[in-house]
Design an enzyme around this catalytic site. Structure first.
Site, PDB file in Angstrom:
ATOM      1  N   LYS A  21     -41.241  90.825   8.897  1.00 42.29           N
ATOM      2  CA  LYS A  21     -40.070  89.093   8.753  1.00 42.29           C
ATOM      3  C   LYS A  21     -38.788  89.536   8.433  1.00 42.29           C
ATOM      4  CE  LYS A  21     -39.287  88.927   4.448  1.00 42.29           C
ATOM      5  NZ  LYS A  21     -38.924  88.914   2.406  1.00 42.29           N
ATOM      6  N   ASP A  71     -43.050  85.501   4.639  1.00 44.70           N
ATOM      7  CA  ASP A  71     -42.206  85.800   3.060  1.00 44.70           C
ATOM      8  C   ASP A  71     -43.664  85.363   2.140  1.00 44.70           C
ATOM      9  OD1 ASP A  71     -41.965  83.078   2.981  1.00 44.70           O
ATOM     10  OD2 ASP A  71     -40.150  83.054   2.310  1.00 44.70           O
TER      11      ASP A  71
END
Ligand code: SF4
Length: 211
Positions: A121, A139
């Site tokens: 991420k 996310d």
């Protein structure tokens, strides 16, 4: 509608809804985004933005932060939670930037992934926001929304969601699309309350409208 067509339609609608969507972490140098994204784990971006002001006032560059005692970093970052492990990762990461990259942040995804405290991420966020390359940041908002919308089917594991999205989202759209999902997830397709489908710009094409 195929998932690809659905994705293109959602991308266009969210562009109109959130034309200026961007990362809500404040930073003006690449290494600061790395620090902030580590601090943002289980913490709000708003709190991170406050905490880093004190951190950068005391340690204004990669060298200073790499040379700092982990305990000193921890004292400052502990309001973000997980203070010890975050401080340890930030310290180790800055040492690598200093010693192996001349104080710069590498623009290579795999190199970023090897940095302490940097997962897919975070690496995608840096690749997309700092270097302007294709990126998909999976996310919590992204994962919740793309499942509800019907872009993926019951996939919760971030890497699997990322891989599924790469197949249906034009690479150059991925980064901004993910930022827009965050805005939409905070304002409309919320996690803690029933989503506000009556105010949603994609309600007529969303799989889960009205859940
Ligand atoms: S229609 Fe409802 S469930 Fe679908 S994206 Fe909009 S707010 Fe979320």
């Amino acid at each position: 509608m195929t998932k690809k067509k659905l994705a293109l339609e959602i991308i266009e609608r969210l562009k109109k809804e959130y034309p200026t969507a961007h990362c809500s972490l404040d930073y003006n140098q690449a290494w600061k985004l790395l620090v902030s994204v580590r601090l943002a784990a289980q913490c709000t971006d708003a709190r991170v933005n406050i905490v880093v002001k004190e951190l950068y006032a005391k340690f204004p560059d990669v060298d200073a932060l790499a040379s700092a005692d982990v305990e000193e970093i921890e004292q400052i970052v502990k309001p973000c939670g997980l203070g010890h492990s975050k401080a340890r990762d930030i310290s180790a990461c800055m040492k690598i930037l200093r010693d192996e990259y001349g104080g710069n942040v590498p623009d290579d995804f795999d190199a970023l992934l090897k940095l302490p405290g940097v997962g897919r991420k975070s690496a995608n966020l840096v690749i997309g926001d700092v270097f302007g390359k294709p990126a998909i940041v999976t996310d919590t908002h992204c994962i919740r929304l793309v499942n509800r919308m019907g872009l993926v089917d019951g996939i919760k594991e971030p890497k699997k969601v990322e891989m599924a999205l790469w197949k249906i989202i034009p690479p150059e759209e991925g980064n901004d699309f993910c930022h827009r999902l965050v805005y939409h997830g905070r304002d409309i397709c919320t996690a803690r309350t029933k989503p506000h489908c009556d105010k949603c710009c994609i309600a007529d094409i969303c799989r889960k409208k009205g859940i």
